[in-house]
Design an enzyme around this catalytic site. Structure first.
Site, PDB file in Angstrom:
ATOM      1  CG  HIS A 116      -5.918   7.932  -4.804  1.00  0.00           C
ATOM      2  ND1 HIS A 116      -6.003   6.632  -4.348  1.00  0.00           N
ATOM      3  CD2 HIS A 116      -6.509   8.701  -3.853  1.00  0.00           C
ATOM      4  CE1 HIS A 116      -6.627   6.627  -3.181  1.00  0.00           C
ATOM      5  NE2 HIS A 116      -6.934   7.867  -2.860  1.00  0.00           N
TER       6      HIS A 116
ATOM      7  CD  GLU B  75      -4.194   5.016  -7.050  1.00  0.00           C
ATOM      8  OE1 GLU B  75      -5.354   4.673  -7.377  1.00  0.00           O
ATOM      9  OE2 GLU B  75      -3.743   4.892  -5.886  1.00  0.00           O
TER      10      GLU B  75
ATOM     11  CG  HIS C 107      -8.283   2.971  -6.338  1.00  0.00           C
ATOM     12  ND1 HIS C 107      -7.975   4.180  -5.758  1.00  0.00           N
ATOM     13  CD2 HIS C 107      -9.629   2.836  -6.229  1.00  0.00           C
ATOM     14  CE1 HIS C 107      -9.083   4.753  -5.313  1.00  0.00           C
ATOM     15  NE2 HIS C 107     -10.106   3.952  -5.593  1.00  0.00           N
TER      16      HIS C 107
ATOM     17  CD  GLU D 165      -5.704  -0.563  -5.038  1.00  0.00           C
ATOM     18  OE1 GLU D 165      -4.924  -0.005  -5.849  1.00  0.00           O
ATOM     19  OE2 GLU D 165      -6.227   0.025  -4.076  1.00  0.00           O
TER      20      GLU D 165
END
Length: 300
Positions: A62, A65, A209, A270
């Protein structure tokens, strides 16, 4: 040690320098391209150890990110330095572990999207007007590639179900985020990662992520029995919380596809907490918290 000087932000104008500097300092490091992005940027991979049995780490899915790219580059450098100096890393003898396991790190799966967020829409070439139209000239929410496709919604794992969920929420075409494309694996970035996994023996995989300090570890009916055990170990190492897919994060991700296709373990990590993009000032703090998890993940 003298660290490779990482840019303040993930600068693809600097990526060639970083690659050369890493290769010059660590001749045993294999640098290769697994494919190209929509705009023709290399999707670079770095490999170490036994290439017949790989643990894969991938980040930068992403655009917002991009700190995940820096975390993986820091991990790569730390592993290389450990091998060079024959020292343990987070208490682990990496050198011995890499006789039986290999590591491949793909710092940035979506280089075009990251460039757009950091340098502006001119870096998208012929897709500049599309991005301006879709984003309404506001890139603060841009996570997609230059065609407005969310790479982590584009993998063939419950893709059609996800497409219906996106449509129900009004996501019908190119979007700053959460549009999975008009077909699974439609994007060259997705294809590059799929092709790499199909052509190599990837034992298990990590998608890095941000943010939330969470670990996603399961998908569907084919999640391996040992995945929860592995995830619990990673949770203890990092302090990150175990969670399961929910809502628009339920399908279409790399981790989901890897589990469904290979029936092997895969994890979405994450990193950090806050609002994306996480500030570069958090890099070292975040890295210290996840290093042991990444090291254990590489050898387990």
């Amino acid at each position: 040690m003298d660290r490779i000087v990482l840019p303040k932000e993930f600068d693809f104008n600097e990526s060639g320098r970083i690659k050369c500097e890493l290769k010059n300092r660590y001749p045993f490091l294999v640098c290769h391209s697994i494919g190209k992005s929509v705009c023709g940027r290399d999707i670079t991979a770095y490999s170490l150890g036994n290439y017949k049995n790989i643990v894969l780490f991938a980040g930068g899915f992403h655009a917002q990110e991009w700190l995940t790219c820096l975390v993986l580059l820091r991990f790569l450098e730390r592993v290389c330095e450990s091998l060079k100096n024959k020292q343990k890393l987070s208490g682990v003898d990496i050198s011995s572990a890499l006789y039986s396991k290999g590591i491949t790190i793909v710092p940035c799966v979506n280089p075009d999207g990251v460039e757009v967020v950091l340098r502006g829409t001119k870096s998208a070439g012929i897709y500049e007007s599309l991005i301006n139209d879709v984003s309404r000239c506001d890139l603060s929410d841009w996570n997609a590639n230059v065609k407005g496709v969310d790479i982590n919604h584009n993998f063939d794992a419950g893709w059609h179900t996800l497409r219906e969920m996106e449509s129900a929420q009004g996501i019908l075409g190119p979007s700053p985020r959460r549009f999975g494309g008009f077909a699974p694996h439609s994007e060259p970035e997705t294809q590059a990662l799929v092709r790499f996994c199909e052509r190599n023996n990837v034992d298990h995989a990590f998608a890095i992520h941000s943010q939330g300090e969470e670990i996603y570890w399961s998908y569907g009916d084919h999640t391996p029995e040992n995945s929860l055990t592995m995830a619990n170990i990673f949770s203890v190492c990092s302090g990150y919380e175990l969670v399961k897919n929910d809502g628009l994060a339920s399908h279409g991700g790399f981790k989901d596809w890897f589990i469904e296709y290979f029936r092997r373990s895969a994890f979405t990590i994450e990193i950090g907490k806050g609002e994306n993009p996480l500030p570069v000032e958090q890099l070292e703090e975040i890295y210290k918290k996840v290093e042991e998890m990444l090291v254990i993940g590489a050898i387990i």
